[in-house]
Enzyme design. Structure first.
Site, PDB file in Angstrom:
ATOM      1  N   ASN A   1      -0.372   1.402  -6.835  1.00  0.00           N
ATOM      2  CA  ASN A   1       0.053   2.524  -7.674  1.00  0.00           C
ATOM      3  C   ASN A   1       1.493   2.403  -8.172  1.00  0.00           C
ATOM      4  OD1 ASN A   1      -2.436   3.778  -7.599  1.00  0.00           O
ATOM      5  ND2 ASN A   1      -1.939   4.932  -5.757  1.00  0.00           N
TER       6      ASN A   1
ATOM      7  N   ASN B   1       3.936   6.556  -6.708  1.00  0.00           N
ATOM      8  CA  ASN B   1       3.095   6.713  -7.894  1.00  0.00           C
ATOM      9  C   ASN B   1       3.871   6.921  -9.188  1.00  0.00           C
ATOM     10  OD1 ASN B   1       1.124   6.524  -5.986  1.00  0.00           O
ATOM     11  ND2 ASN B   1       0.292   8.567  -6.300  1.00  0.00           N
TER      12      ASN B   1
ATOM     13  N   HIS C   1       3.795   0.339   3.445  1.00  0.00           N
ATOM     14  CA  HIS C   1       4.023   0.638   2.027  1.00  0.00           C
ATOM     15  C   HIS C   1       5.511   0.678   1.701  1.00  0.00           C
ATOM     16  CE1 HIS C   1       1.615   1.373  -1.424  1.00  0.00           C
ATOM     17  NE2 HIS C   1       1.758   2.675  -1.528  1.00  0.00           N
TER      18      HIS C   1
ATOM     19  N   ASP D   1       4.806  -4.259  -1.459  1.00  0.00           N
ATOM     20  CA  ASP D   1       3.836  -4.647  -0.438  1.00  0.00           C
ATOM     21  C   ASP D   1       2.561  -5.112  -1.134  1.00  0.00           C
ATOM     22  OD1 ASP D   1       1.794  -1.931  -0.011  1.00  0.00           O
ATOM     23  OD2 ASP D   1       3.708  -1.631  -1.018  1.00  0.00           O
TER      24      ASP D   1
END
Length: 187
Positions: A112, A66, A20, A91
């Site tokens: 997100n 987020n 991530h 990613d």
């Protein structure tokens, strides 16, 4: 002309080498090659450099994935960078590991960080560089997969893929998104 390069990831040592955080990894290599260092400023780690007369600003949001849109929106306004000159490095589970695809717009596709940027900017029309991480996880294990480290085989190839991503960022600044797509997108 000004450009804002945004490497997406999560702050904290526990996330440092995870799939991530590949956006952070690309941003770090971009800064490393430019010989610049990071400062901790509002909502982001920040650095900048000049490339052929262009001012290139690079951020790694410190808002966690987020809430990435908060940092992107703040820095776009602060630096007066138009949305078409913003490049988000992210990613992507939907493409194979190491595939690199730059595109002028697209959906958040469940990511997100992109969802936050889209909500804050009110548009899907911003450039992004999608770094393939594959979807090699068991049902229900997506979070563990994206927040996990690259496999040993992937780790061997990762530096070359990051290097190609940096080349794509430079190309985006130098010749624009269309020619970069044509010349440098990988399968």
């Amino acid at each position: 002309m000004n450009y804002l390069i945004v490497g997406l990831g999560n702050i904290g040592r526990e996330y440092a080498d995870t799939r991530h955080n590949v956006g952070f990894m690309v941003a770090d290599e971009l800064a490393n090659q430019a010989g610049v260092t990071w400062s901790t400023l509002k909502h982001a780690y920040y650095t900048d450099f000049k490339q052929r007369g262009h001012q290139v600003y690079v951020i790694k949001p410190t808002t966690y994935m987020n809430l990435s849109g908060k940092a992107v929106n703040y820095w776009m306004k602060e630096l007066k960078v138009p949305v078409e000159n913003v490049l988000v490095i992210v990613d992507d589970l939907a493409i194979p590991f190491g595939s690199l695809r730059i595109k002028p717009k697209g959906s958040a596709a469940g990511h997100n960080g992109l969802r936050s940027i889209e909500a804050t900017l009110g548009t899907q029309a911003y450039p992004r560089l999608r770094f393939g991480i594959s979807d090699n996880f068991q049902k229900g294990r997506q979070v563990d997969y994206v927040l996990g480290p690259f496999d040993p085989d992937e780790q061997k190839d990762l530096p070359a893929h990051i290097e190609h991503a940096v080349k794509m960022v430079h190309s985006f600044v130098k010749i624009g998104i269309e020619l970069t797509m044509t010349n440098l997108n990988t399968k």
